[in-house]
Design an enzyme around this catalytic site. Structure first.
Site, PDB file in Angstrom:
ATOM      1  N   GLY A  15       0.783  -1.231   0.000  1.00 21.84           N
ATOM      2  CA  GLY A  15       0.000   0.000   0.000  1.00 21.84           C
ATOM      3  C   GLY A  15       0.811   1.276   0.000  1.00 21.84           C
ATOM      4  N   GLY A  17       2.250   2.610  -2.723  1.00 20.97           N
ATOM      5  CA  GLY A  17       2.158   3.316  -3.990  1.00 20.97           C
ATOM      6  C   GLY A  17       2.942   2.691  -5.122  1.00 20.97           C
ATOM      7  CE  LYS A  18       4.330  -3.325  -4.201  1.00 19.62           C
ATOM      8  NZ  LYS A  18       3.548  -3.046  -2.966  1.00 19.62           N
ATOM      9  CB  THR A  19      -0.225  -0.005  -8.492  1.00 16.55           C
ATOM     10  OG1 THR A  19      -0.194  -1.333  -7.948  1.00 16.55           O
ATOM     11  CG2 THR A  19      -1.016  -0.004  -9.796  1.00 16.55           C
ATOM     12  CE  LYS A  40       0.971  -7.057  -8.247  1.00 18.20           C
ATOM     13  NZ  LYS A  40       1.370  -5.980  -7.334  1.00 18.20           N
ATOM     14  CG  ASP A  52      -1.845  -3.936  -8.591  1.00 17.76           C
ATOM     15  OD1 ASP A  52      -2.818  -3.311  -8.144  1.00 17.76           O
ATOM     16  OD2 ASP A  52      -1.056  -4.579  -7.870  1.00 17.76           O
ATOM     17  CD  GLU A 111       2.464  -3.070  -8.769  1.00 13.70           C
ATOM     18  OE1 GLU A 111       1.930  -2.900  -7.655  1.00 13.70           O
ATOM     19  OE2 GLU A 111       1.846  -3.007  -9.846  1.00 13.70           O
ATOM     20  CB  ALA A 113       3.118  -9.319  -4.444  1.00  8.05           C
TER      21      ALA A 113
END
Length: 225
Positions: A15, A17-19, A40, A52, A111, A113
């Site tokens: 949570g 802000g990776k996406t 992903k 995502d 990206e 997880a």
């Protein structure tokens, strides 16, 4: 330093802000005329509508976007796969697909997880291991709030211990009204051994795709050409 062909986006936590950071990176690269694929390895939370890859395409535009395995529960991959009764691909299989995408795109953004050492398969393979297999570079996404300095330092130490290249740190959600903690942390980030690549405004995903793409280059103004 020029940007490498394969870049792994990890975070200090879930949570952070990776996406959105991956979408902003894709938008900047597309704006520079480069072809981009986003991969992903594991997407969990599909039962809640999480995707995502779809969000990155919506914000960044015409990029190739793939997900290795989609899991229903909003849990870490191994736990989610156990609930679903799904066999997780091994990290080596993800690496093979990333290499395939790299043959037809200028850049592949991967990206992760959760954080760097979250297990992606039942053999204990992590995003760090994927980076080692691919000899890829990392972008680390961090929070600007209280507690971030320790989380960021620990993740950078784990990357350094594995001799993994770090392009820099991105603050994944910079508040519209920052306080002294945010400014203090940002000053510390500016003195790290890796560059501060920029900061994305909070709720950046609420912007129209056109405004998001326009803003991305300014937000990531420390990104190498």
């Amino acid at each position: 330093m020029s940007l490498p062909g394969i870049i792994l986006v990890t975070g200090t936590d879930t949570g952070v802000g990776k996406t959105i950071t991956t979408a902003a990176l894709a938008a900047v690269l597309r704006g520079a005329g480069r072809s981009v694929a986003v991969y992903k390895p594991c997407q969990s939370g599909a039962a809640e509508g999480d995707s995502d890859a779809a969000e990155i395409v919506r914000l960044a535009g015409a990029v190739t976007a793939e997900t290795g395995v989609v899991l229903q529960p909003p849990l870490a991959p191994v736990a989610a796969a156990a609930v679903d009764g799904t066999l997780l691909p091994r990290v080596a299989a993800h690496a093979e697909r990333v290499r395939e995408l790299a043959t037809s795109h200028d850049h592949v953004l991967v990206e992760g997880a959760g954080g760097l050492l979250v297990e992606l398969d039942s053999d204990g393979g992590t995003l760090a291991e994927l980076g080692s297999i691919l000899a890829a570079a990392f972008v680390l996404v961090a929070r600007p709030s209280l507690g971030t300095l320790n989380h960021t330092a620990l993740t950078l130490e784990a990357l350094a211990a594995r001799d993994l290249l770090v392009l820099g740190v991105v603050l994944g959600s910079w508040p519209h009204t920052p306080d002294v903690v945010h400014f203090s942390n940002r000053q510390v980030f500016g003195s790290l051994r890796v560059p501060l690549l920029g900061a994305l405004p909070e709720h950046a995903s609420d912007l129209s795709p056109a405004d998001f793409r326009t803003g991305a280059a300014a937000w990531l103004n420390g990104l190498p050409a």
